[in-house]
Scaffold this motif. Structure first.
Motif: not given
Length: 116
Positions: A33-57
């Motif tokens: 669980l503690k390692k989950f705090t290092s996972d970047t999937s959520f932040a990466d999804a937010v970034r991809a969404k902001e870039e308008g990249n549906d596939e990457e999101t």
């Protein structure tokens, strides 16, 4: 079950099912669980969404869905599962509309996990 796991369970985490997958080893579950705090999937999804990249999101949401399922983070899994259904049905805006509830649950559970 420890007070910490009780708190997770009270916040919708499938502690009992997940502990079975972790051979009832609470220390191992907490370490992962503690390692989950290092996972970047959520932040990466937010970034991809902001870039308008549906596939990457979609890719990052799918990753977050899998990780959350494996860790019993049911509130995150439920939202990401619904998001993936929208992406797959060609309705990305409906998926994007769930980012608010996802962020709320994600931050709530991250806060709890950081208490380890």
């Amino acid at each position: 079950m420890s007070d910490y796991l009780d708190k997770l369970s009270a916040n919708g985490v499938d502690v009992s099912g997940t502990m079975e997958r972790f051979m009832n080893n609470e220390d191992l579950y907490k370490r992962i669980l503690k390692k989950f705090t290092s996972d970047t999937s959520f932040a990466d999804a937010v970034r991809a969404k902001e870039e308008g990249n549906d596939e990457e999101t979609q890719m990052h949401i799918h990753t977050l869905k899998g990780v959350s399922a494996n860790l019993g983070l049911t509130p995150i899994f439920a939202i990401t599962d619904e998001m993936m259904q929208h992406f797959r049905s060609g309705a990305p805006q409906a998926a994007y509309d769930l980012f608010g509830p996802l962020e709320e649950k994600y931050l709530q559970l991250m806060h709890l996990i950081e208490e380890i």
